[in-house]
Design an enzyme around this catalytic site. Sequence first.
Site, PDB file in Angstrom:
ATOM      1  N   THR A  25       0.920  -1.102  -0.241  1.00  0.00           N
ATOM      2  CA  THR A  25      -0.360   0.399  -0.273  1.00  0.00           C
ATOM      3  C   THR A  25       0.992   1.163   0.298  1.00  0.00           C
ATOM      4  O   THR A  25       1.500   1.508   0.834  1.00  0.00           O
ATOM      5  CB  THR A  25      -0.472   0.258   1.351  1.00  0.00           C
ATOM      6  OG1 THR A  25      -1.575  -0.498   1.376  1.00  0.00           O
ATOM      7  CG2 THR A  25      -1.907   1.502   1.002  1.00  0.00           C
ATOM      8  N   LYS A  70      -7.564   0.918  -2.639  1.00  0.00           N
ATOM      9  CA  LYS A  70      -7.425   1.493  -1.632  1.00  0.00           C
ATOM     10  C   LYS A  70      -6.677   1.637  -0.450  1.00  0.00           C
ATOM     11  O   LYS A  70      -7.269   1.030   0.644  1.00  0.00           O
ATOM     12  CB  LYS A  70      -5.476   0.215  -1.100  1.00  0.00           C
ATOM     13  CG  LYS A  70      -5.019  -0.617  -0.468  1.00  0.00           C
ATOM     14  CD  LYS A  70      -5.223  -1.401   0.148  1.00  0.00           C
ATOM     15  CE  LYS A  70      -4.804  -1.934   2.142  1.00  0.00           C
ATOM     16  NZ  LYS A  70      -3.760  -2.712   1.983  1.00  0.00           N
ATOM     17  N   LYS A 123       1.007   4.708   8.364  1.00  0.00           N
ATOM     18  CA  LYS A 123       1.570   5.386   7.300  1.00  0.00           C
ATOM     19  C   LYS A 123       0.117   5.659   5.800  1.00  0.00           C
ATOM     20  O   LYS A 123      -0.473   6.472   4.654  1.00  0.00           O
ATOM     21  CB  LYS A 123       2.387   4.715   6.203  1.00  0.00           C
ATOM     22  CG  LYS A 123       2.392   5.076   5.060  1.00  0.00           C
ATOM     23  CD  LYS A 123       1.574   3.316   4.198  1.00  0.00           C
ATOM     24  CE  LYS A 123       2.217   2.521   4.599  1.00  0.00           C
ATOM     25  NZ  LYS A 123       2.104   0.810   3.092  1.00  0.00           N
TER      26      LYS A 123
END
EC number: 1.1.1.60
Length: 289
Positions: free
Chosen positions: A96, A171, A239
């Site tokens: 990701t 995502k 993140k």
Amino acid sequence: MASIAFIGTGVMGRSMAGHLLKAGHTLHVHNRTPAKAQPLLDAGAHWHATPGSAAAKADFVFTIVGFPQDVEETYFNPTGVLAAAKPGTVLVDMTTSSPALARRIAAAAATKGLAALDAPVTGGDVGAREARLSIMVGGDETAFAHARPFFDLMGRIIVHHGGPGCGQLCKLANQIGIASVMMSWCEALAFGQSAGLDPARVLESIGGGAAGSVGMTVLAPRALKGDFAPGFYVKHFLKDLRLALEAAEAMSLDLPGTKQAKKLYDQVAARGWEDAGTQALFRLYTERA
């Protein structure tokens, strides 16, 4: 049977690579911590000291590392994937990461006669072990068709969303959805516990109804047992939330739920729990209670 490089054999990658190896493909692996690749080596995979060394042996290169800076180093370093992969190789980043970085990789790959896909996944450690991940793919359709048989070995839901970066955007939408779900079950169980109810019984009552979610079904029982081992790290979820909020800001889109989730997970990390699983958020709620 294909020759495959797999770079990143951590909580997710080790199981994903294992499915490819079990299917009979030749597997070349690299990981920053060699010990994490040992189960694959014991099963017949070949070790390489650099990402580029592994990529040079492969027709398909899969990467799943930690942060965008790790992706950048894996691909653009002089000993990285782009410097070593032979023309015609399909590169698949399953980290990701940043949609903009995915587009950079695709553009750089094209100049070298390579094809690049961004294909982040969701499903956690259990989904990786059981080969039932959801895989969100961006990039060239022909490259997607070539990589599809390998995706089918790792996941159950495989969707091509468009050009380079589109898999990463999907995502991030997934992580935005998860952010509020994590807060919802933590708040529900913390409320029940503070009211004097047995939170395990509260979970039994509400988990199968409209309040239920995969997060509640999979992660809440772990949290109630005091099991905060990572299926997905807090530091990686933070993140992802940062990437989602940056992308939203670029679109002038306000995401108040995601902002609140990031604020809470910042507090989780500040308590030294960034290497715990995302269910550690419940620990923050109970600490406050």
